[in-house]
Design a protein around this motif. Structure first.
Motif, PDB file in Angstrom:
ATOM      1  N   HIS A 181     -12.180  -2.670 -19.449  1.00 54.59           N
ATOM      2  CA  HIS A 181     -12.377  -3.588 -20.566  1.00 54.59           C
ATOM      3  C   HIS A 181     -12.306  -5.050 -20.145  1.00 54.59           C
ATOM      4  N   ASP A 182     -11.663  -5.342 -19.014  1.00 54.67           N
ATOM      5  CA  ASP A 182     -11.603  -6.733 -18.571  1.00 54.67           C
ATOM      6  C   ASP A 182     -12.990  -7.326 -18.373  1.00 54.67           C
ATOM      7  N   GLY A 183     -13.928  -6.522 -17.868  1.00 47.57           N
ATOM      8  CA  GLY A 183     -15.277  -7.023 -17.597  1.00 47.57           C
ATOM      9  C   GLY A 183     -15.377  -7.874 -16.357  1.00 47.57           C
ATOM     10  N   LEU A 184     -14.277  -8.027 -15.612  1.00 47.31           N
ATOM     11  CA  LEU A 184     -14.290  -8.838 -14.394  1.00 47.31           C
ATOM     12  C   LEU A 184     -15.094  -8.126 -13.311  1.00 47.31           C
ATOM     13  N   ILE A 185     -16.074  -8.817 -12.722  1.00 51.23           N
ATOM     14  CA  ILE A 185     -16.890  -8.196 -11.674  1.00 51.23           C
ATOM     15  C   ILE A 185     -16.611  -8.786 -10.296  1.00 51.23           C
ATOM     16  N   SER A 186     -15.973  -9.970 -10.241  1.00 55.06           N
ATOM     17  CA  SER A 186     -15.583 -10.504  -8.932  1.00 55.06           C
ATOM     18  C   SER A 186     -14.597 -11.645  -9.122  1.00 55.06           C
ATOM     19  N   TYR A 187     -13.775 -11.860  -8.102  1.00 56.84           N
ATOM     20  CA  TYR A 187     -12.940 -13.060  -8.067  1.00 56.84           C
ATOM     21  C   TYR A 187     -12.977 -13.630  -6.658  1.00 56.84           C
ATOM     22  N   SER A 188     -12.768 -14.922  -6.561  1.00 52.95           N
ATOM     23  CA  SER A 188     -12.734 -15.622  -5.278  1.00 52.95           C
ATOM     24  C   SER A 188     -11.382 -16.295  -5.137  1.00 52.95           C
ATOM     25  N   ALA A 189     -10.828 -16.249  -3.930  1.00 52.61           N
ATOM     26  CA  ALA A 189      -9.500 -16.817  -3.691  1.00 52.61           C
ATOM     27  C   ALA A 189      -9.359 -17.137  -2.201  1.00 52.61           C
ATOM     28  N   PRO A 190      -8.451 -18.047  -1.860  1.00 50.11           N
ATOM     29  CA  PRO A 190      -8.173 -18.273  -0.432  1.00 50.11           C
ATOM     30  C   PRO A 190      -7.612 -17.003   0.210  1.00 50.11           C
ATOM     31  N   GLU A 191      -7.842 -16.864   1.499  1.00 49.95           N
ATOM     32  CA  GLU A 191      -7.287 -15.717   2.213  1.00 49.95           C
ATOM     33  C   GLU A 191      -5.764 -15.727   2.128  1.00 49.95           C
ATOM     34  N   GLY A 192      -5.182 -14.531   1.945  1.00 45.71           N
ATOM     35  CA  GLY A 192      -3.730 -14.424   1.958  1.00 45.71           C
ATOM     36  C   GLY A 192      -3.173 -14.710   3.337  1.00 45.71           C
ATOM     37  N   GLN A 193      -1.900 -15.049   3.409  1.00 49.24           N
ATOM     38  CA  GLN A 193      -1.311 -15.542   4.652  1.00 49.24           C
ATOM     39  C   GLN A 193      -0.160 -14.657   5.137  1.00 49.24           C
ATOM     40  N   LEU A 194       0.244 -14.890   6.357  1.00 47.37           N
ATOM     41  CA  LEU A 194       1.331 -14.129   6.986  1.00 47.37           C
ATOM     42  C   LEU A 194       2.639 -14.870   6.765  1.00 47.37           C
ATOM     43  N   MET A 195       3.622 -14.138   6.261  1.00 51.00           N
ATOM     44  CA  MET A 195       4.945 -14.719   6.015  1.00 51.00           C
ATOM     45  C   MET A 195       5.911 -14.186   7.065  1.00 51.00           C
ATOM     46  N   MET A 196       6.701 -15.063   7.656  1.00 50.47           N
ATOM     47  CA  MET A 196       7.675 -14.668   8.677  1.00 50.47           C
ATOM     48  C   MET A 196       9.077 -15.003   8.172  1.00 50.47           C
ATOM     49  N   PRO A 197       9.606 -14.209   7.226  1.00 48.67           N
ATOM     50  CA  PRO A 197      10.934 -14.525   6.674  1.00 48.67           C
ATOM     51  C   PRO A 197      12.017 -14.270   7.703  1.00 48.67           C
ATOM     52  N   PRO A 198      12.936 -15.219   7.898  1.00 51.27           N
ATOM     53  CA  PRO A 198      14.009 -15.021   8.903  1.00 51.27           C
ATOM     54  C   PRO A 198      14.893 -13.844   8.527  1.00 51.27           C
ATOM     55  N   GLY A 199      15.090 -12.936   9.498  1.00 49.72           N
ATOM     56  CA  GLY A 199      15.943 -11.780   9.271  1.00 49.72           C
ATOM     57  C   GLY A 199      15.237 -10.609   8.619  1.00 49.72           C
ATOM     58  N   TYR A 200      13.919 -10.735   8.339  1.00 44.53           N
ATOM     59  CA  TYR A 200      13.163  -9.664   7.698  1.00 44.53           C
ATOM     60  C   TYR A 200      11.873  -9.433   8.483  1.00 44.53           C
ATOM     61  N   PRO A 201      11.256  -8.262   8.320  1.00 43.10           N
ATOM     62  CA  PRO A 201       9.986  -8.022   9.009  1.00 43.10           C
ATOM     63  C   PRO A 201       8.895  -8.938   8.474  1.00 43.10           C
ATOM     64  N   PRO A 202       7.882  -9.237   9.284  1.00 43.76           N
ATOM     65  CA  PRO A 202       6.773 -10.075   8.806  1.00 43.76           C
ATOM     66  C   PRO A 202       6.074  -9.412   7.614  1.00 43.76           C
ATOM     67  N   ALA A 203       5.590 -10.235   6.701  1.00 45.00           N
ATOM     68  CA  ALA A 203       4.876  -9.741   5.513  1.00 45.00           C
ATOM     69  C   ALA A 203       3.466 -10.299   5.532  1.00 45.00           C
ATOM     70  N   SER A 204       2.480  -9.392   5.659  1.00 41.90           N
ATOM     71  CA  SER A 204       1.074  -9.801   5.639  1.00 41.90           C
ATOM     72  C   SER A 204       0.590  -9.750   4.199  1.00 41.90           C
ATOM     73  N   LEU A 205       0.337 -10.916   3.628  1.00 35.81           N
ATOM     74  CA  LEU A 205       0.028 -11.024   2.192  1.00 35.81           C
ATOM     75  C   LEU A 205      -1.466 -11.209   1.974  1.00 35.81           C
ATOM     76  N   ASN A 206      -2.272 -10.485   2.730  1.00 32.90           N
ATOM     77  CA  ASN A 206      -3.729 -10.602   2.612  1.00 32.90           C
ATOM     78  C   ASN A 206      -4.270  -9.570   1.628  1.00 32.90           C
ATOM     79  N   ASP A 207      -5.512  -9.746   1.209  1.00 35.79           N
ATOM     80  CA  ASP A 207      -6.176  -8.826   0.258  1.00 35.79           C
ATOM     81  C   ASP A 207      -6.935  -7.786   1.074  1.00 35.79           C
ATOM     82  N   SER A 208      -6.221  -6.746   1.515  1.00 34.47           N
ATOM     83  CA  SER A 208      -6.766  -5.815   2.514  1.00 34.47           C
ATOM     84  C   SER A 208      -7.851  -4.907   1.960  1.00 34.47           C
ATOM     85  N   ILE A 209      -7.922  -4.700   0.643  1.00 37.08           N
ATOM     86  CA  ILE A 209      -8.946  -3.794   0.093  1.00 37.08           C
ATOM     87  C   ILE A 209     -10.063  -4.562  -0.607  1.00 37.08           C
ATOM     88  N   TYR A 210     -10.127  -5.857  -0.400  1.00 36.00           N
ATOM     89  CA  TYR A 210     -11.156  -6.676  -1.047  1.00 36.00           C
ATOM     90  C   TYR A 210     -12.547  -6.197  -0.630  1.00 36.00           C
TER      91      TYR A 210
END
Length: 842
Positions: A181-210
């Protein structure tokens, strides 16, 4: 008041639940003909009788399936294409081979899936690990269901059979999902980025299924922001296994290139729409530098070739530095009309992360109508009195805004209170849920908790349970000891404690609960009815096994399977007094429960006991045992089956009767039909209650429907893959229909007629929502169990199901009585039956 506001919030949000893949699994019309022949095409066909119009699941027209021309080679890309007419959220695919009444030999062992939203640009589906090939069938008759992870949004779908060796393939297909029902057919956004939180594993915040292009930014496609998976409070945790940390979120850093101070996104829709709001699910783990956006500004474009309108909608959020939970932020869009939006989200901290974005909109009924940035309505008009209405309009808007502020404050306050609930049961810990099955006996030091689903390892000790859990009322304590509802002497509680006369229909007898061979919850019945027996004790007639013709596998479990079969000569075999209705010379459909030949001795004994139990049931609204095949292995029992299948599937494919449904030939039911169904289910349950039988899994999936809308209660819904999301699995040892279960069944393991009454209330709710959504669809399984803890504590915080729009208020009162916290306040099935009959007469 707070509960009322929460119920309003749940009701207002229910429309968005169709984006959640776990609840969006409705057949889209290949089998029942809603997808027309003209909308099913193919790259080729072998014969006219194996054309694409014959690729319908469970149908045997023509030569029984679609078959592409010639021997299929590994390099070939023959395809079957389905036009769904509208944008659709696809979650599941079911496939079969060419059975052709036993003559077919062709099926597809694997296939690929291509899809398109406009019919021009085609995209290849791949799973979250990047694989594009989907495992298909292993024979010509069994249906293989495959979940699409990730789900896809498309109007056109192509199934492309894949083979390693040269061979002939044929396919029958059904697609499952719900309208987008949303009717959305596409969106555009900057590429997600890699986060390196101290004391935690890296977090890849990219849109992997785009599924669009990735050139410095994502454009022209859809991805994780529309996949129906809502991120957790801790962005490092994910719903999927074997993926990296941060997978569920798309995130950006404030000071990186291209995102200084804000992130800009564009959204393109299928047509011009009137936008009411945008919902953004945002992370708010501020302890790690992540917050929801501070504000957002949106521009609108009425046509793709037009310029962006100068007037913007600006919304400033209320930042929360106390509650780190992820949440939906609703941005009002003031009924602005557009086909494309550009929104600029401003950072409130170092990081900003989104997991889902959805839009609420409608058709644009007035092209000359638009709204200003501040929500003031502007209409092209020559009326000189127009300006005189402005103060009144402003006053109304101010009043509405003040009310919204009060409601938001109350909701946030309630959330804070819920976070500090002081008593257990409170939270289900992942992989730490255990079951305590201590029997109620004098040797047990604490008989009050006969069967508790422990919510924390510290509750393993019964003494700790006594200290941690609030004291149960006398009625519930007696229930936990298997007795009646008078004050018991708990030190003398035994498994054979007698009933109390005050509540005979709720007193739990000393019962044996059989686990059906397919994994289904078998009826719980008085123990004396299931003494040990052998094949010689079976009273049902032995039916010739060769006269059962396989049609479809309905389900399977650990020790057996349920098959849909045609039984040749069954009416003549049963003779006079046969329970079968007039079949008009059509084949007799039956359900055949079959025990596997390698089943354990205990499973074989349970199977024979199940036959004895089923042979006792004789009611027009209960599935009947017709005959058996036990003279040789595999052991089989043959029961009735209905042409229209189960009630859940039947209702989910229909709309409420109206002039529009008649005009468009949409399958429909009337309110009178729904009431008639409810009366029949209550009648069947009244019969079971009269025998002290406890069903334990009453739901629309366990009610079968014939062509005259006769309802019969069955018990093999649990064995069907289609309903796997309706059951909650506890460390592989038990599956529970928790959304239908009474609080005492989940927390104390107590199954009585009273808990069946609770389940009947939920079943009634399903009927009057036409099974369009799952009960408590906005709550996760863990939240459903937390909610049962609120019933236990009885502090007024429990959430109830909302009143369905189709449901008369007096009938919703019946549902609410079924969900009474105190067991003795719930109605009996006899009382429910009489009440519903009065509704039918009215």
């Amino acid at each position: 008041m707070l509960l009322f506001l929460l119920l309003i919030l749940q009701t207002s949000l229910k429309g968005s639940c169709t984006s959640v893949s776990g609840h969006c699994r409705f057949p889209l019309g290949m089998e029942d003909g809603r997808v027309k022949d003209k909308d099913i095409t193919a790259s080729s066909k072998w014969y006219e009788t194996t054309g694409p119009q014959f690729a319908r699941l469970n149908r045997e027209e023509g030569d029984g399936a679609w078959c592409p021309e010639g021997q299929l080679q590994h390099s070939d890309s023959q395809y079957l294409q389905v036009d769904l007419s509208v944008l659709t959220f696809l979650t599941l695919v079911g496939t079969q081979g060419r059975y052709a009444r036993g003559l077919g030999k062709e099926f597809a062992r694997a296939y690929r899936l291509n899809y398109s939203r406009d019919g021009l640009t085609w995209k290849a589906w791949k799973n979250r690990q990047g694989n594009t090939v989907i495992e298909g069938n292993k024979n010509t008759y069994a249906i293989v269901y495959k979940e699409l992870h990730p789900s896809i949004i498309a109007r056109y779908v192509r199934l492309i059979p894949v083979t390693e060796l040269s061979s002939t393939v044929c396919m029958r297909v059904e697609l499952y999902g719900c309208p987008w029902h949303d009717g959305l057919i596409s969106y555009s956004a900057p590429e997600g980025q890699l986060m390196m939180p101290p004391g935690y594993p890296p977090a890849s915040l990219n849109d992997s299924i785009y599924d669009g292009t990735h050139e410095r930014s994502c454009s022209g496609g859809l991805g994780q922001l529309t996949d129906g998976v809502v991120g957790m409070d801790d962005f490092l945790l994910t719903h999927e296994k074997q993926v990296w940390s941060g997978y569920d979120y798309l995130g950006w850093r404030n000071d990186s290139q291209g995102t200084q101070g804000h992130v800009e996104m564009e959204f393109v829709f299928d047509r011009q729409r009137n936008f009411t709001s945008m919902k953004v699910h945002s992370n708010n783990l501020f302890t790690r530098g992540v917050k929801i956006f501070s504000s957002v500004s949106c521009w609108f474009k009425p046509r793709l070739i037009a310029n962006w309108e100068q007037e913007t909608v600006t919304f400033r959020t209320v930042l929360d530095d106390r509650n780190p939970s992820a949440r939906y932020v609703t941005v009002p869009l003031n009924q602005r009309t557009a086909k494309a939006l550009r929104c600029r989200f401003y950072f409130a901290d170092v990081w900003m992360m989104f997991s889902e974005i959805s839009f609420q909109s409608g058709e644009n009924p007035h092209p000359d109508l638009k709204t200003s940035t501040h929500g003031e309505l502007k209409v092209k008009s020559n009326d000189p009195t127009e300006e005189t209405n402005t103060p009144i309009l402003i006053g109304c808007l101010v009043t509405i805004i003040l009310l919204l502020v009060v409601i938001i404050f109350l909701i946030l306050w309630c959330q804070c209170v819920c976070k500090v609930l002081e008593k257990a049961p409170r939270r289900i810990l992942d992989e730490e849920v255990t079951i305590r099955l201590s029997s109620c006996s004098p040797a047990n030091t604490d008989p009050h908790y006969e069967r508790v689903f422990l919510l924390d390892p510290q509750y393993q000790n019964p003494a700790v349970l006594r200290n941690k859990l609030p004291e149960l009322p006398q009625s519930a304590e007696a229930s936990a000891c298997g007795g009646g509802y008078a004050e018991p002497d708990v030190t003398q509680c035994t498994p054979h404690q007698s009933f109390h006369s005050n509540a005979p229909h709720y007193a739990e007898t000393d019962i044996i609960r059989l686990q059906g061979v397919t994994g289904s919850n078998m009826y719980a019945v008085p123990a004396l009815t299931v003494d040990s027996l052998t094949r010689k004790d079976i009273s049902a007639a032995e039916f010739p096994r060769q006269q059962l013709i396989f049609r479809e596998k309905l389900g399977e479990g650990q020790f057996g399977e349920v098959h849909l079969c045609e039984a040749e000569g069954l009416p003549e075999f049963l003779g006079e007094g046969s329970p079968l209705p007039d079949r008009d010379s059509r084949p007799v459909l039956v359900a055949v429960k079959q025990l596997r030949a390698d089943a354990t001795l205990q499973a074989r004994n349970d199977f024979l006991k199940e036959i004895k139990i089923m042979s006792r049931l004789d009611d027009p609204n209960i599935i009947r045992l017709l005959c058996v095949c036990v003279s040789s292995d595999p052991l089989c029992m043959v029961t009735e089956y209905m042409e229209n299948g189960d009630l859940n599937m039947f209702l989910s494919q229909r709309e409420i009767e109206s002039t529009l449904t008649h005009a468009n030939s949409i399958p429909s039911v009337s309110l009178c039909d729904l009431l008639h169904m409810a009366v029949q289910i209550s009648s069947g349950m009244k019969y079971l209650a009269s025998l002290n039988f406890v069903h334990r899994d009453l739901a629309t999936r366990n009610c079968l429907v014939d062509r005259r809308l006769t309802i019969k209660i069955a018990d093999f819904g649990m064995s069907r893959n289609l309903y796997s999301s309706d059951y909650y699995r506890i460390q592989g040892r038990a599956v529970l229909p928790i959304r239908w279960m009474a609080w005492e069944s989940i927390l104390l393991g107590k199954f009585t007629t009273a808990s069946d009454v609770w389940a009947f209330g939920v079943t009634l709710w399903e009927i009057f929502t036409l099974c369009k959504e799952q009960p408590y669809s906005l709550l996760s399984d863990e939240q459903v169990i937390e909610n049962t803890g609120e019933f236990f504590r009885n502090q007024g915080r429990q959430i109830f199901l909302y009143s369905p729009p189709l449901c008369p208020p007096s009938l919703f009162e019946v549902m609410m009585r079924c969900w009474s916290r105190n067991i003795t306040d719930r109605p009996t099935f006899d009382g429910i039956y009489q009440t519903l009959r009065r509704h039918v007469r009215e």
